[in-house]
Enzyme design. Structure first.
Site, PDB file in Angstrom:
ATOM      1  CB  SER A 117      84.049 -25.442 -48.701  1.00 36.30           C
ATOM      2  OG  SER A 117      83.825 -24.086 -48.449  1.00 36.30           O
ATOM      3  CE1 TYR A 135      88.800 -25.875 -45.310  1.00 37.32           C
ATOM      4  CE2 TYR A 135      87.722 -23.993 -46.330  1.00 37.32           C
ATOM      5  CZ  TYR A 135      87.642 -25.231 -45.718  1.00 37.32           C
ATOM      6  OH  TYR A 135      86.413 -25.809 -45.518  1.00 37.32           O
ATOM      7  CE  LYS A 159      87.328 -28.649 -47.117  1.00 33.86           C
ATOM      8  NZ  LYS A 159      87.119 -29.896 -46.374  1.00 33.86           N
TER       9      LYS A 159
HETATM   10  P1  NAD Z   1      85.312 -29.288 -37.113  1.00 35.58           P
HETATM   11  O1  NAD Z   1      86.702 -28.796 -36.941  1.00 35.58           O
HETATM   12  O2  NAD Z   1      84.332 -29.025 -36.037  1.00 35.58           O
HETATM   13  O3  NAD Z   1      85.326 -30.856 -37.428  1.00 35.58           O
HETATM   14  C1  NAD Z   1      86.418 -31.510 -38.018  1.00 35.58           C
HETATM   15  C2  NAD Z   1      86.740 -32.708 -37.155  1.00 35.58           C
HETATM   16  O4  NAD Z   1      87.811 -33.439 -37.741  1.00 35.58           O
HETATM   17  C3  NAD Z   1      87.182 -32.335 -35.739  1.00 35.58           C
HETATM   18  O5  NAD Z   1      86.416 -33.103 -34.842  1.00 35.58           O
HETATM   19  C4  NAD Z   1      88.661 -32.697 -35.701  1.00 35.58           C
HETATM   20  O6  NAD Z   1      89.056 -33.099 -34.405  1.00 35.58           O
HETATM   21  C5  NAD Z   1      88.729 -33.811 -36.724  1.00 35.58           C
HETATM   22  N1  NAD Z   1      90.013 -33.988 -37.401  1.00 35.58           N
HETATM   23  C6  NAD Z   1      90.769 -33.029 -37.987  1.00 35.58           C
HETATM   24  N2  NAD Z   1      91.857 -33.584 -38.547  1.00 35.58           N
HETATM   25  C7  NAD Z   1      91.775 -34.925 -38.326  1.00 35.58           C
HETATM   26  C8  NAD Z   1      92.593 -36.035 -38.666  1.00 35.58           C
HETATM   27  N3  NAD Z   1      93.735 -35.878 -39.331  1.00 35.58           N
HETATM   28  N4  NAD Z   1      92.185 -37.268 -38.297  1.00 35.58           N
HETATM   29  C9  NAD Z   1      91.044 -37.432 -37.600  1.00 35.58           C
HETATM   30  N5  NAD Z   1      90.243 -36.432 -37.250  1.00 35.58           N
HETATM   31  C10 NAD Z   1      90.607 -35.182 -37.609  1.00 35.58           C
HETATM   32  O7  NAD Z   1      84.778 -28.686 -38.497  1.00 35.58           O
HETATM   33  P2  NAD Z   1      83.328 -28.688 -39.133  1.00 35.58           P
HETATM   34  O8  NAD Z   1      82.859 -27.289 -39.164  1.00 35.58           O
HETATM   35  O9  NAD Z   1      82.481 -29.731 -38.521  1.00 35.58           O
HETATM   36  O10 NAD Z   1      83.693 -29.073 -40.622  1.00 35.58           O
HETATM   37  C11 NAD Z   1      83.705 -30.406 -41.080  1.00 35.58           C
HETATM   38  C12 NAD Z   1      84.175 -30.454 -42.514  1.00 35.58           C
HETATM   39  O11 NAD Z   1      83.343 -29.593 -43.301  1.00 35.58           O
HETATM   40  C13 NAD Z   1      85.610 -29.959 -42.728  1.00 35.58           C
HETATM   41  O12 NAD Z   1      86.206 -30.759 -43.708  1.00 35.58           O
HETATM   42  C14 NAD Z   1      85.425 -28.543 -43.250  1.00 35.58           C
HETATM   43  O13 NAD Z   1      86.506 -28.141 -44.061  1.00 35.58           O
HETATM   44  C15 NAD Z   1      84.138 -28.678 -44.043  1.00 35.58           C
HETATM   45  N6  NAD Z   1      83.411 -27.416 -44.176  1.00 35.58           N
HETATM   46  C16 NAD Z   1      83.053 -26.709 -43.058  1.00 35.58           C
HETATM   47  C17 NAD Z   1      82.386 -25.503 -43.182  1.00 35.58           C
HETATM   48  C18 NAD Z   1      82.014 -24.705 -41.970  1.00 35.58           C
HETATM   49  O14 NAD Z   1      81.713 -23.513 -42.106  1.00 35.58           O
HETATM   50  N7  NAD Z   1      81.963 -25.249 -40.772  1.00 35.58           N
HETATM   51  C19 NAD Z   1      82.074 -24.992 -44.463  1.00 35.58           C
HETATM   52  C20 NAD Z   1      82.434 -25.739 -45.570  1.00 35.58           C
HETATM   53  C21 NAD Z   1      83.106 -26.959 -45.417  1.00 35.58           C
HETATM   54  C1  UD1 Z   2      84.346 -18.019 -44.406  1.00 33.51           C
HETATM   55  C2  UD1 Z   2      85.574 -18.516 -45.138  1.00 33.51           C
HETATM   56  C3  UD1 Z   2      85.155 -19.565 -46.157  1.00 33.51           C
HETATM   57  C4  UD1 Z   2      84.358 -20.683 -45.483  1.00 33.51           C
HETATM   58  C5  UD1 Z   2      83.159 -20.056 -44.779  1.00 33.51           C
HETATM   59  C6  UD1 Z   2      82.304 -21.059 -44.057  1.00 33.51           C
HETATM   60  C7  UD1 Z   2      87.096 -16.571 -45.158  1.00 33.51           C
HETATM   61  C8  UD1 Z   2      87.723 -15.499 -46.000  1.00 33.51           C
HETATM   62  N1  UD1 Z   2      86.216 -17.392 -45.794  1.00 33.51           N
HETATM   63  O1  UD1 Z   2      83.544 -17.401 -45.345  1.00 33.51           O
HETATM   64  O2  UD1 Z   2      86.307 -20.115 -46.783  1.00 33.51           O
HETATM   65  O3  UD1 Z   2      83.914 -21.611 -46.458  1.00 33.51           O
HETATM   66  O4  UD1 Z   2      83.640 -19.093 -43.819  1.00 33.51           O
HETATM   67  O5  UD1 Z   2      82.982 -21.568 -42.959  1.00 33.51           O
HETATM   68  O6  UD1 Z   2      87.378 -16.727 -43.984  1.00 33.51           O
HETATM   69  N2  UD1 Z   2      81.512 -10.948 -40.802  1.00 33.51           N
HETATM   70  C9  UD1 Z   2      81.466  -9.778 -40.066  1.00 33.51           C
HETATM   71  N3  UD1 Z   2      82.033  -9.782 -38.809  1.00 33.51           N
HETATM   72  C10 UD1 Z   2      82.613 -10.878 -38.264  1.00 33.51           C
HETATM   73  C11 UD1 Z   2      82.648 -12.075 -39.012  1.00 33.51           C
HETATM   74  C12 UD1 Z   2      82.102 -12.076 -40.284  1.00 33.51           C
HETATM   75  O7  UD1 Z   2      80.954  -8.765 -40.529  1.00 33.51           O
HETATM   76  O8  UD1 Z   2      83.119 -10.802 -37.131  1.00 33.51           O
HETATM   77  C13 UD1 Z   2      80.880 -10.958 -42.138  1.00 33.51           C
HETATM   78  C14 UD1 Z   2      81.824 -11.314 -43.266  1.00 33.51           C
HETATM   79  O9  UD1 Z   2      82.454 -10.176 -43.776  1.00 33.51           O
HETATM   80  C15 UD1 Z   2      80.861 -11.970 -44.259  1.00 33.51           C
HETATM   81  C16 UD1 Z   2      79.808 -12.628 -43.373  1.00 33.51           C
HETATM   82  O10 UD1 Z   2      79.901 -11.975 -42.108  1.00 33.51           O
HETATM   83  O11 UD1 Z   2      80.219 -10.976 -45.035  1.00 33.51           O
HETATM   84  C17 UD1 Z   2      80.048 -14.119 -43.166  1.00 33.51           C
HETATM   85  O12 UD1 Z   2      81.379 -14.321 -42.710  1.00 33.51           O
HETATM   86  P1  UD1 Z   2      81.913 -15.763 -42.286  1.00 33.51           P
HETATM   87  O13 UD1 Z   2      80.983 -16.375 -41.324  1.00 33.51           O
HETATM   88  O14 UD1 Z   2      83.332 -15.611 -41.872  1.00 33.51           O
HETATM   89  O15 UD1 Z   2      81.807 -16.631 -43.618  1.00 33.51           O
HETATM   90  P2  UD1 Z   2      82.416 -16.368 -45.084  1.00 33.51           P
HETATM   91  O16 UD1 Z   2      83.026 -15.031 -45.189  1.00 33.51           O
HETATM   92  O17 UD1 Z   2      81.355 -16.700 -46.054  1.00 33.51           O
END
Ligand code: NAD
Ligand code: UD1
Length: 336
Positions: free
Chosen positions: A125, A149, A153
């Site tokens: 991330s 979190y 990572k």
């Molecule tokens: P998500 O929660 O939708 O998907 C994660 C999946 O993993 C879920 O289906 C959950 O049921 C499964 N899971 C969790 N723990 C498990 C375990 N111990 N064994 C088997 N399955 C398990 O999340 P996502 O948004 O699809 O994110 C996927 C990955 O990307 C995560 O590692 C997350 O940290 C990373 N990531 C997400 C974002 C984001 O904004 N969505 C940003 C940066 C990184």
């Molecule tokens: C969050 C996580 C980050 C993660 C990323 C993607 C935190 C502190 N950080 O970051 O670790 O990698 O999501 O999943 O949670 N905002 C509003 N109103 C809302 C929600 C968000 O104004 O109700 C604003 C936030 O202040 C920010 C932007 O929208 O400026 C994006 O927010 P968000 O979607 O939560 O992502 P990140 O803050 O980048």
């Protein structure tokens, strides 16, 4: 065609990646404990592609289940999404986050080493950059993070690099996602958060659909063009495509590499709100609220390395993202 194990494949990014893997001709096995996902996502992926995948409901920390999976399937590479991802929850429950993310990845890698499957694409991330010194952020930027979190990572990135250093048969891609939003353009699969969304786009779509009265904009006094926070939003289908490129890259290259997956374009909260209203014709009532603790003013990717080495580039823009997020939310107001 190669068979790919997708851990966490029933989740938001995983389900979109499974769809693209199937469309690209890969065989897919999903391992997911369904702790934050619904089987319905993968049912729909199979309907949409007209192809089947294997879903193993199980936990990456359950070594005997993972061993049995590898015994049953000849896996070429692993795309490892499984993990917990809520920043606030990680502050309240650090042990659960280290256990699921760090211990889970370690257990998975132990079985991979045992069976000789040593290619892994890992979901890192942009949170590993913390409050960056410069934007756009290159992969060489300092790594720092302020919550458990993000720390999980960083630890996993370091562990995977050290595993690859010790055994050159390992091939590792560390994909640092910026802010994934959007959904498949059909609106049939998308992000399905539990409870009140923390992230901007699911909150916006829930306001749009009438589930929440208004959006709180967290701060309009940042040193950004309009004062609201700037992020690099990336369409989940572009992100999914980045994983296919990473799998292809690992087939050709050894070692461990980190790649930013972002567009390189920074958009403010008000850009997102205004674009959503304009493209979808739906009003988003909002109120300016205090800054959210832990937020940074601005971050966006320098995605040059992914373009040069993976041959990957984001193709979809903010208009595509808000249109497809709304297609999903409006067709599925209560999720799956
Ligand atoms: P998500 O929660 O939708 O998907 C994660 C999946 O993993 C879920 O289906 C959950 O049921 C499964 N899971 C969790 N723990 C498990 C375990 N111990 N064994 C088997 N399955 C398990 O999340 P996502 O948004 O699809 O994110 C996927 C990955 O990307 C995560 O590692 C997350 O940290 C990373 N990531 C997400 C974002 C984001 O904004 N969505 C940003 C940066 C990184
Ligand atoms: C969050 C996580 C980050 C993660 C990323 C993607 C935190 C502190 N950080 O970051 O670790 O990698 O999501 O999943 O949670 N905002 C509003 N109103 C809302 C929600 C968000 O104004 O109700 C604003 C936030 O202040 C920010 C932007 O929208 O400026 C994006 O927010 P968000 O979607 O939560 O992502 P990140 O803050 O980048």
């Amino acid at each position: 065609m190669a068979k790919i194990l997708v851990t966490g494949g029933a989740g938001y990014i995983g389900s979109h990646t499974c769809l693209l893997l199937l469309e690209s001709g890969y065989d897919v096995v999903v391992l997911d404990n369904l702790s934050n996902a619904s089987e319905a996502a993968l049912r729909r992926v199979q309907e949409m592609t007209g192809k089947t995948l294997d879903l193993v409901v199980g936990d990456i920390r359950d070594t005997s289940a993972v061993r049995a999976l590898f015994a049953q399937h000849s896996i070429d590479s692993v795309i490892h999404f499984a993990g917990s991802k809520a920043v606030g929850e990680s502050v309240e429950q650090p042990m659960a986050y280290y256990d699921n993310n760090v211990v889970g990845t370690l257990r998975l890698c132990e079985v991979m080493a045992e069976v000789g499957c040593k290619r892994i694409v890992f979901s890192s991330s942009a949170t590993v950059y913390g409050d960056p010194d410069v934007v756009p952020i290159p992969e060489t930027a300092a790594l720092r993070t302020s919550n458990p979190y993000g720390q999980t990572k960083l630890v996993i990135e370091q562990m995977l690099r050290e595993i690859a250093n010790a055994d050159p048969e390992w091939r590792v891609s560390l994909l640092r996602y910026f802010n994934p939003i959007g959904a498949h353009p059909s609106g049939r699969i998308g992000e399905n958060p539990n409870g009140i969304p923390n992230n901007l786009m699911p909150y916006v779509t829930q306001v749009a659909v009438g589930k929440r009265p208004h959006l709180s904009v967290y701060g309009n006094d940042y040193s950004t063009p309009d004062g609201t926070g700037v992020r690099d939003y990336i369409h989940v289908m572009d992100l999914a495509a980045g994983h296919i490129k990473a799998v292809e890259y690992l087939a050709q290259h050894s070692g461990a590499d980190a790649f930013n997956l972002g567009t390189g374009v920074g958009c403010s909260v008000m850009d997102v709100v205004n674009t959503f209203e304009r493209v979808n014709g739906v009003p988003i009532p909002y109120q300016i609220a205090p800054r959210r603790a832990g937020d940074v003013a601005s971050y966006f990717a320098d995605p040059t390395k992914a373009t040069q080495l993976l041959g990957w580039q984001a193709k979809l823009n903010l208009e595509d993202m808000v249109r497809d997020s709304w297609a999903w939310q409006s067709a599925n107001p209560n999720g799956y």
